[in-house]
Design an enzyme around this catalytic site. Structure first.
Site, mmCIF file in Angstrom:
data_model
loop_
_atom_site.group_PDB
_atom_site.id
_atom_site.type_symbol
_atom_site.label_atom_id
_atom_site.label_comp_id
_atom_site.label_asym_id
_atom_site.label_seq_id
_atom_site.Cartn_x
_atom_site.Cartn_y
_atom_site.Cartn_z
ATOM 1 N N ASP A 100 0.808 -1.226 0.000
ATOM 2 C CA ASP A 100 0.000 0.000 0.000
ATOM 3 C C ASP A 100 0.839 1.274 0.000
ATOM 4 O O ASP A 100 0.321 2.351 0.318
ATOM 5 C CB ASP A 100 -0.925 0.012 1.229
ATOM 6 N N LYS A 102 -0.270 4.679 -1.125
ATOM 7 C CA LYS A 102 -1.224 5.494 -0.355
ATOM 8 C C LYS A 102 -0.583 6.755 0.195
ATOM 9 O O LYS A 102 -1.265 7.662 0.652
ATOM 10 C CB LYS A 102 -1.822 4.675 0.802
ATOM 11 N N ASP A 118 -4.533 -9.557 2.505
ATOM 12 C CA ASP A 118 -4.948 -8.159 2.651
ATOM 13 C C ASP A 118 -6.438 -8.065 3.008
ATOM 14 O O ASP A 118 -6.820 -7.368 3.954
ATOM 15 C CB ASP A 118 -4.659 -7.433 1.328
HETATM 16 FE FE LIG Z 1 -4.123 -1.759 -1.297
HETATM 17 FE FE LIG Z 2 -3.657 -3.256 2.318
#
Ligand SMILES: [Fe+2]
Ligand SMILES: [Fe+2]
Length: 328
Positions: A190, A193, A271
């Site tokens: 991630d 992000k 996830d």
């Molecule tokens: Fe993700």
């Molecule tokens: Fe994630």
């Protein structure tokens, strides 16, 4: 490669000169001391890659030198070889007790000496490499955690995803290198992000369509971030494809089935399982059992059936629950 420096500590001038020229012929840089004290003075100026020291010396003997070297954290991993005469055999045991990497009996043949030096230097390089690898992983986790700090509801997410994914891969018999790449991928999945606006990341409620468009960019943004870092390239498939779905309904590319890299198919399960079992501001978390059932019912739709099977196996061994419980 730069030449390696050996600190040679020997009180006999003749022996010191002889060994020095032997080592220099082998392209080592050699610094010398006539006793432990002189050796320590030299080390203040330059840190050697290996220390070769006599035991019986005036002022400060080999053992005292060894203790002094090992008491400094920055010197703790320098290979240390004792040189000792046959007559001092009783000292060998003392040397071993001290934890010296090796001891050599005088007189020593040049071949034996060079072999010992090469092998110690080689081993300490391996050790350095392992330490380097560990610190890479630690800094990556730190970086990933820095993103999580922006999103307090996902604390521990990266570590759990990494451990869930690893458990699945272990069941599948993956090699250490493959597992390692999977760990890196999980840590960084991630990372994109970091570019997502705070108000979207922190929104206390479901995202609007426009906000979803932004959020869905994180795999590509993440890939963009790490693609120039050679060491992290193996993490790319996970970063880029962890939101793809088995039936092709995922993002960013809508890849289907085996077109999705297998590491990403594993992380997709890890996830989702973690997201479902974590509380978010706008919905309550599921119990691990409920989340597990969700994963199973998504087999062949959202998730690769074979990977779900591996996950089921990991579930039965209770490893998944163990990981879940390890992060309160
Ligand atoms: Fe993700
Ligand atoms: Fe994630």
């Amino acid at each position: 490669m730069t030449e390696e420096t050996i600190l040679l500590v020997e009180d006999s001038d003749v022996l010191r000169q002889g060994l020095k020229s032997l080592l220099e012929q082998e392209n080592y840089a050699v610094i010398t001391g006539g006793n432990g004290k002189e050796a320590l003075d030299e080390m203040e100026v330059m840190t050697p890659d290996l220390i070769l020291a006599d035991i019986l010396m005036p002022e400060m003997d080999g053992y005292e030198l060894f203790e002094a070297v090992r008491s400094k954290p920055e010197w703790i991993s320098i290979p240390f070889i004792f040189l000792t005469a046959r007559i001092e055999r009783k000292h060998i045991l003392a040397g071993k007790r001290l934890g010296a990497e090796d001891y050599l009996l005088k007189p020593i043949s040049p071949e034996d000496l060079l072999t010992a030096i090469r092998s110690r230097l080689g081993r300490s390089q391996q050790l350095l490499l392992a330490q380097l690898h560990e610190s890479y992983e630690a800094s990556l986790i730190m970086l990933a955690n820095a993103i999580e700090v922006r999103d307090p509801y996902t604390r521990g997410h990266v570590e759990r995803v990494m451990n869930y994914a690893q458990t699945i891969a272990e069941y599948l018999g993956w090699t250490a290198i493959e597992i390692n790449n999977l760990r890196f991928g999980s840590i960084l999945h991630d990372i994109g992000k970091i570019n997502i606006a705070e108000n979207i990341l922190h929104k206390e409620g479901p995202l609007s369509d426009e906000e979803w468009v932004e959020m869905r960019k994180h795999p590509e943004m993440g890939a963009e971030l790490v693609k120039g870092i050679h060491y992290l390239v193996p993490a790319l498939p996970v970063i880029l494809y962890h939101h793809e779905r088995w039936n092709g309904s995922g993002y960013p590319y809508g890849l289907k089935e085996e077109k999705i890299p297998v590491s990403a198919r594993i992380v997709a399960i890890a996830d989702s399982f973690d997201a479902m079992t974590t509380e978010r501001p706008y919905r309550k978390e599921l119990t691990p059992e409920q989340a597990f059932n969700e994963v199973v019912s998504g087999s062949g739709i959202q998730y690769d059936p074979l990977m779900v099977e591996a996950f089921q196996h990991a579930w039965e061994t209770e490893k998944i629950t163990e990981i879940f419980l390890a992060f309160p």
